[in-house]
Write a protein that holds these residues in place. Structure first.
Motif, PDB file in Angstrom:
ATOM      1  N   ARG B 126     -11.838  -7.674  -2.908  1.00 37.54           N
ATOM      2  CA  ARG B 126     -10.434  -8.078  -2.890  1.00 37.54           C
ATOM      3  C   ARG B 126     -10.267  -9.476  -3.463  1.00 37.54           C
ATOM      4  NH1 ARG B 126      -7.270  -6.227   2.085  1.00 37.54           N
ATOM      5  NH2 ARG B 126      -9.020  -7.165   3.157  1.00 37.54           N
ATOM      6  N   ARG B 130      -8.025 -10.496  -6.700  1.00 39.48           N
ATOM      7  CA  ARG B 130      -6.949 -11.494  -6.639  1.00 39.48           C
ATOM      8  C   ARG B 130      -7.159 -12.581  -7.671  1.00 39.48           C
ATOM      9  NH1 ARG B 130      -6.122 -12.604  -0.324  1.00 39.48           N
ATOM     10  NH2 ARG B 130      -5.392 -10.540   0.254  1.00 39.48           N
ATOM     11  N   GLU B 133      -6.186 -11.267 -10.976  1.00 41.73           N
ATOM     12  CA  GLU B 133      -4.726 -11.155 -11.064  1.00 41.73           C
ATOM     13  C   GLU B 133      -4.133 -12.492 -11.478  1.00 41.73           C
ATOM     14  OE1 GLU B 133      -3.343  -7.921  -7.741  1.00 41.73           O
ATOM     15  OE2 GLU B 133      -3.430 -10.050  -7.237  1.00 41.73           O
ATOM     16  N   LEU B 210      -0.286  -5.087  -6.151  1.00 42.91           N
ATOM     17  CA  LEU B 210      -1.162  -5.983  -5.428  1.00 42.91           C
ATOM     18  C   LEU B 210      -1.818  -5.260  -4.258  1.00 42.91           C
ATOM     19  CD1 LEU B 210       1.186  -9.062  -5.250  1.00 42.91           C
ATOM     20  CD2 LEU B 210      -0.997  -8.982  -6.428  1.00 42.91           C
ATOM     21  N   ARG B 213      -2.657  -7.373   1.864  1.00 37.43           N
ATOM     22  CA  ARG B 213      -3.241  -8.608   2.329  1.00 37.43           C
ATOM     23  C   ARG B 213      -3.699  -8.464   3.779  1.00 37.43           C
ATOM     24  NH1 ARG B 213      -2.554 -13.206  -0.474  1.00 37.43           N
ATOM     25  NH2 ARG B 213      -1.452 -12.926  -2.409  1.00 37.43           N
TER      26      ARG B 213
END
Lengths: 144, 272
Positions: B126, B130, B133, B210, B213
């Motif tokens: 993850r 991120r 991204e 996305l 979270r």
């Protein structure tokens, strides 16, 4: 199949991405909707009886299909047996949509595809491989 | 606790890419019932398959079902002081949890496994996603800025990028992206990109949304959710929420480098 149950139980106690009381029905003959505490942690969906500390069960969310069923209801089924569905009835359509979105993104495989996508896009735009600085560019799992 | 074992076994054996595979010897853990029980350490050779944050082991390479599975969250991977050479262990933060001791048949094999397992957690993946991204966002911004200038000799393919719907904001949801279904479907019930993803021209797919979270693990100081870092680090463990991926990443590297040095020094002492 053996597995490190202790670690899974520990994972079930971690802060969840998402947790809620939802009505759930398992794909067993004669089973009915029951209120469960449903908790999403990494790529596992744990489900508890609402007053118990230890989960009844866990679903690994890899190679699964999340489907919108009728109003407020979605289901989880797996690649090798798509008719066998775990059904979830939410309190509202909004909650239902939120869970569908969250569960669709909750797999390692999904993240892998995202990573490969971003890596490829960055490479096309900048001519550089963003994974190189981390020394993981050759790893098989990140290849297109 | 029930698990969707059939699906898990299917995932283990299907042709989706494995992150690492190979034979390892696995130490057999026995329960000692008697005080005088003489326990001899024995090992079983197993075929190991790492997929994501799951380490499967099979009796044989061709076995159709795994014997067992190790979920690799909240664990550390370390070289270990076994009687065997090239041994390493997967240990969990959980005090009562047993460790998995594995033995490779060579230095390089061992190092490759330690490296792969150390980075196998969901949180690690993850973080990488991120980070990329962010980089993509920055690349787009700077590219947009560059292309405003008339002297910019951008190729036509770049221009096509900017007008390509695939570059719409990241919050844009793809038409249909299911958990691994479309990519690894063995024919049958799989959803191919086809009708569901109208932007699928020349391989340009809409950017995936996305990832979810994780709520901050900052409160759990022991950071049992923090992937594999909690050895002898004097500083506070880096929460998985940290934005500084490169720092987290170099910590993994440091840990392995330190252990490797220790191992090598020990080897020199023991085999002069």
């Amino acid at each position: 199949m053996r597995y490190n149950k202790g670690e899974l139980l520990s994972l079930a106690r971690q802060p969840a991405e998402k947790a809620a009381e939802i009505l759930m029905r398992v794909p067993k003959k004669g089973s009915v909707l029951k209120k469960r505490l449903v908790k999403l942690v990494v790529n596992f969906l744990f489900y508890f009886r609402t007053d118990e500390a230890e989960p009844i069960g866990a679903l690994l969310l890899e190679h699964c299909r999340i489907t919108k069923e009728e109003e407020n209801v979605f289901s989880i089924s797996f690649l090798e047996d798509p008719e066998r569905k775990y059904c979830f009835e939410c309190a509202s359509e909004e909650q239902c949509q939120e869970w569908i979105e969250a569960l669709k993104r909750a797999s390692y495989e999904f993240m892998r595809r995202s990573l490969i996508f971003y890596r490829n896009e960055i490479q096309k735009m900048t001519g550089k491989d963003p994974l190189e600085q981390y020394g993981i560019s050759e790893e098989a799992r990140f290849q297109l | 606790m029930k698990l969707n074992e059939r699906s898990i076994a299917h995932y283990a054996t299907c042709d989706s890419p494995a992150d690492h595979t190979g034979f390892l010897r696995k130490r057999v853990e026995r329960h000692h019932h008697h005080a005088h029980y003489h326990h001899s350490t024995s090992y079983q050779r197993r075929w190991f398959v790492l997929k994501g944050n799951l380490l499967f082991y099979f009796e044989e390479r061709e076995s159709r079902e795994p014997v067992g599975l190790v979920v690799l969250e909240g664990c550390t991977v370390e070289l270990c002081e076994a009687a065997e050479e090239f041994a390493f262990a997967i240990r969990f933060d959980d005090a009562g949890a047993r460790a998995y001791v594995l033995v490779a048949d060579g230095q390089a094999v061992m190092e490759a496994w330690v490296k792969a397992l150390s980075r196998a957690s969901f949180d690690y993946m993850r973080l990488v996603v991120r980070e990329l991204e962010k980089q993509l966002e920055e690349a787009r911004k700077s590219l947009a800025a560059c292309c405003k200038s008339p002297r910019r000799s951008s190729s036509s393919s770049r221009k096509r990028h900017l007008s390509n719907p695939a570059l719409l904001p990241l919050q844009e949801k793809p038409a249909l992206l299911e958990n691994g279904y479309s990519t690894w479907g063995s024919g049958g019930g799989s959803v191919s990109g086809g009708a569901a993803c109208p932007d699928h021209d020349e391989g340009h797919v809409k950017p995936p949304p996305l990832p979810p979270r994780r709520r901050s693990a900052a409160s759990s100081a022991a950071g049992s959710s923090a992937p594999g870092l909690l050895l002898a680090m004097p500083e506070s463990p880096v929460s998985p929420e940290t934005a500084c991926f490169s720092k987290l990443h170099s910590w993994y590297g440091q840990e392995i480098a330190v252990l490797r040095r220790e191992w090598q020094e020990r080897q020199k002492r023991e085999h002069p």
